[in-house]
Design an enzyme around this catalytic site. Structure first.
Site, PDB file in Angstrom:
ATOM      1  N   GLY A   1       0.824  -1.205   0.000  1.00 21.60           N
ATOM      2  CA  GLY A   1       0.000   0.000   0.000  1.00 21.60           C
ATOM      3  C   GLY A   1       0.857   1.253   0.000  1.00 21.60           C
TER       4      GLY A   1
ATOM      5  N   GLY B   1       4.711   1.108  -0.098  1.00 23.00           N
ATOM      6  CA  GLY B   1       5.457   0.710  -1.281  1.00 23.00           C
ATOM      7  C   GLY B   1       5.371  -0.761  -1.576  1.00 23.00           C
TER       8      GLY B   1
ATOM      9  N   ASP C   1      -2.996  -4.701  -9.017  1.00 16.54           N
ATOM     10  CA  ASP C   1      -2.987  -5.273 -10.368  1.00 16.54           C
ATOM     11  C   ASP C   1      -2.076  -4.452 -11.283  1.00 16.54           C
ATOM     12  OD1 ASP C   1      -4.977  -6.873  -9.261  1.00 16.54           O
ATOM     13  OD2 ASP C   1      -6.581  -5.616 -10.064  1.00 16.54           O
TER      14      ASP C   1
END
Length: 315
Positions: free
Chosen positions: A230, A233, A260
Site C-alpha cells: 500500500g 510501497g 494489479d
C-alpha cells in the site's frame, strides 16, 4: 505477449462520495462509473495501454452485458462460453481515498467449463512471455485450479512455456505455492502473512518483516515474490536478493486495482529485459498511478508519477 486468466471476472461499479461514508445514512454521490474488472483483466488493460500485446482469457456468456464494458476497454479477449452472468463488485470511495468494497460471488463452473477454460489458456499461451493467473476462484473451480492450469501449460510447451505469475490469496495461493512452482507471486502483506500463517508485528519494520516471511518461500517454492504494501510501497524478493521502495507522494482517488497495476508494471519491465530493481521501480510507479485515478481505470505511461524512486537493498 502477456496472457492473463481471470476465472472470476466482475463488473466494477465505483461510486464516489462527497463526504466520508456514513453507514445507515443517506448520502449524495459525486459520480459513478463502470469498468470491466477482475485482476487478470485489469493487468491486461494496463499492458494494452502500454502498447504491449496481451490476451485476456475469461469465462463469459454470449449474452452477458459485461461484454460491452470489456469491448470498450480495447483488450483482446478469448471468451469461454458459460451459463450465467458475470458478478458485480461495488466500490465506494470518499474524498480522502478511503475505499469500501462489496464483492458478490461469481457464477458456478461445471467440470466442462473448467476443462474448456484450461484448454483456452493453453492455446492462448503459445509463444507468450508471461501467463498471469489472477484473482479469486469462482464456485466449482476448486482450490487447485491454478495448479491445474500451470501443469497443463507446462505439459503443452515444456521449456518454451511462458513464465507464470500468480496473484491470488487464501487457499488458491496456498495450493500454488505448495505444488505449482510459479515464477512470481504477488500478494500484499496481509495475504503473505495469511499464507505463512503468521501475524504481522506492527512494532517491526514492515519491509523487513515481509522479507523474513518471503524468504521462507523464495526460492524454495516460488521464483520470486512481489509483495505490495500500500502506501509503504513494495518489496521484491528473488533468489539473488531483496529490494524495497516507497511510492511518490500522490493524491489517492481509489486504491482498487492498484495492486494489479503494480503487477502489470513489473511484467512490462520484465518483458523489456530489465533487472529486479527496475522491475520494482516500474511496479511502484504503476501502482501509484492507478491509485491516483478514479474507479479501476488502467493507467497508461503518461499517467505515471514524476520523481525519482529510490530502491534500497534488504538483507
Amino acid at each position: 505477449m502477456i496472457v492473463t486468466l481471470t476465472a472470476n471476472p466482475a463488473l466494477d461499479r465505483t461510486i464516489t462520495l462527497e463526504a466520508p461514508l456514513r453507514p445507515g445514512d443517506v448520502q449524495a454521490a459525486v459520480s459513478a462509473r463502470e469498468d470491466a474488472g477482475g485482476k487478470g483483466i485489469n493487468v491486461s488493460r494496463v499492458v494494452a495501454a502500454a502498447g504491449v500485446d496481451t490476451i485476456a482469457v475469461l469465462p463469459l456468456a454470449d449474452d452477458d452485458p459485461f461484454d460491452a464494458a470489456l469491448r470498450a476497454s480495447g483488450v483482446v479477449a478469448r471468451r469461454v462460453p458459460i451459463a450465467g452472468h458475470v458478478r458485480e463488485n461495488v466500490t465506494i470511495t470518499d474524498p480522502a481515498g478511503v475505499t469500501t468494497k462489496l464483492n458478490l460471488p461469481g457464477v458456478a463452473l461445471g467440470e466442462a467449463d473448467v476443462a474448456a477454460i484450461v484448454d483456452t489458456v493453453v492455446a492462448a499461451s503459445e509463444g507468450a512471455r508471461w501467463l498471469v493467473l489472477a484473482g479469486s476462484l469462482p464456485p466449482g473451480a476448486g482450490d487447485s485450479f491454478y495448479v491445474q492450469v500451470i501443469e497443463a501449460v507446462r505439459d503443452a510447451y515444456g521449456d518454451a512455456a511462458p513464465r507464470i505469475a500468480v496473484d491470488a490469496s487464501g487457499a488458491a495461493l496456498a495450493a500454488v505455492v505448495a505444488s505449482g512452482r510459479p515464477d512470481l507471486i504477488k500478494p500484499n502483506d496481509e495475504e503473505l502473512a495469511e499464507l505463512a500463517d503468521v501475524a504481522l508485528d506492527d512494532a517491526r519494520d514492515l519491509p523487513r518483516t515481509v522479507l523474513d516471511i518471503a524468504r521462507r518461500l523464495v526460492p524454495s517454492s516460488v521464483g520470486a515474490a512481489l509483495v505490495t504494501l500500500g502506501a509503504h510501497g513494495a518489496v521484491l524478493v528473488d533468489g539473488d536478493g531483496a529490494w524495497t521502495a516507497v511510492p511518490p507522494r500522490i493524491r489517492v482517488a481509489s486504491t482498487v486495482g492498484a495492486g494489479d497495476s503494480s503487477l502489470a508494471g513489473y511484467l512490462l519491465a520484465a518483458a523489456e529485459g530489465e533487472g529486479p530493481e527496475e522491475r520494482l521501480r516500474r511496479a511502484i510507479r504503476y501502482g501509484a498511478a492507478a491509485a491516483s485515478l478514479p474507479g479501476t481505470q488502467a493507467p497508461s505511461p503518461r499517467d505515471l508519477p514524476d520523481g525519482a524512486i529510490a530502491i534500497a537493498g534488504l538483507s
